[in-house]
Enzyme design. Sequence first.
Site, PDB file in Angstrom:
ATOM      1  N   GLN A 164       0.644  -2.834  17.078  1.00  0.00           N
ATOM      2  CA  GLN A 164      -0.487  -2.846  17.994  1.00  0.00           C
ATOM      3  C   GLN A 164      -1.026  -4.263  18.179  1.00  0.00           C
ATOM      4  OE1 GLN A 164      -0.434  -0.555  15.305  1.00  0.00           O
ATOM      5  NE2 GLN A 164       0.484   0.951  16.695  1.00  0.00           N
TER       6      GLN A 164
ATOM      7  N   GLN B  93       0.827  -1.202   0.000  1.00  0.00           N
ATOM      8  CA  GLN B  93       0.000   0.000   0.000  1.00  0.00           C
ATOM      9  C   GLN B  93       0.864   1.256   0.000  1.00  0.00           C
ATOM     10  OE1 GLN B  93      -2.090  -1.568   3.613  1.00  0.00           O
ATOM     11  NE2 GLN B  93      -3.917  -0.834   2.564  1.00  0.00           N
TER      12      GLN B  93
ATOM     13  N   CYS C 142       0.914  10.458 -17.315  1.00  0.00           N
ATOM     14  CA  CYS C 142       0.264  11.334 -18.289  1.00  0.00           C
ATOM     15  C   CYS C 142      -1.251  11.208 -18.137  1.00  0.00           C
ATOM     16  CB  CYS C 142       0.690  10.962 -19.704  1.00  0.00           C
ATOM     17  SG  CYS C 142      -0.234  11.847 -20.992  1.00  0.00           S
TER      18      CYS C 142
ATOM     19  N   HIS D  78      -1.310   1.298  -4.581  1.00  0.00           N
ATOM     20  CA  HIS D  78      -1.651   2.714  -4.441  1.00  0.00           C
ATOM     21  C   HIS D  78      -0.738   3.620  -5.259  1.00  0.00           C
ATOM     22  CE1 HIS D  78      -3.834   1.874  -0.369  1.00  0.00           C
ATOM     23  NE2 HIS D  78      -4.574   1.583  -1.419  1.00  0.00           N
TER      24      HIS D  78
END
EC number: 2.3.1.286
Length: 243
Positions: free
Chosen positions: A204, A91, A117, A109
């Site tokens: 976490q 990502q 372009c 992403h």
Amino acid sequence: MYQHIVVLTGAGISAESGLRTFRDQDGLWEEHHIEDVATPEGYAKDAELVERFYNSRWEQLHCGTVMPNAAHLALAKLEAEFSGQLLVVTQNIDDLHERAGSRRLLHMHGELSKGRCPRSRQTFLLREPFGVNNGCTCCIPAQRLRPHVVWFGEMPLGMDRIHDALDNCDLFIAIGTSGTVYPAAGFVDTANHHGAQTVEVNLQSPDRHSQFQYHLTGRAGELVPKLVDTILAGRVIGSDLAE
């Protein structure tokens, strides 16, 4: 032994290399409204502001101190030594995976190092920040290159290839992702549905609603090399390694 592995990496893996993340409390979104710098509408309204925003990230990435960390290097080692199929989906828009040596890589992403372009959609490698010779060479007259970055409201890149890999994988690993932004947040459900083992590596502790079968809590730079060594040794990931 695993035969087909899909790895998803997010901002957490790059944060350990010193890159600021978009969504942390001290991250870039705190300095700009999302709609101003990360939407097609924002670009149409003020292209110079958007270019300055991405130039600041480009300059940080090329400052000479941001380098791939042990997690990036471990994934490149996995690619080099794993005999099965591997796809790393990131990502992140930085090039730290490439610098570490990864080639079986998909930037869902987009990439900070490229411009696109708007007419032909052809991409160009940027040697300099936006605003310096940033016209395309595919059109007459040359078109102004926009950042080759997926903005809010745009479709992530390579989704067909990603889903094909998830449908066939026997191991799915997510590293340093929040697990809250779709479509990437749904990858674990797809992998579980097709019978893959699913592993999350994150700073976490896992949410109680997490769909991952195994969780490794801590720094990616410490945990991913151990995970890769387990895979390359032909061992199945189990409770001795994960929580």
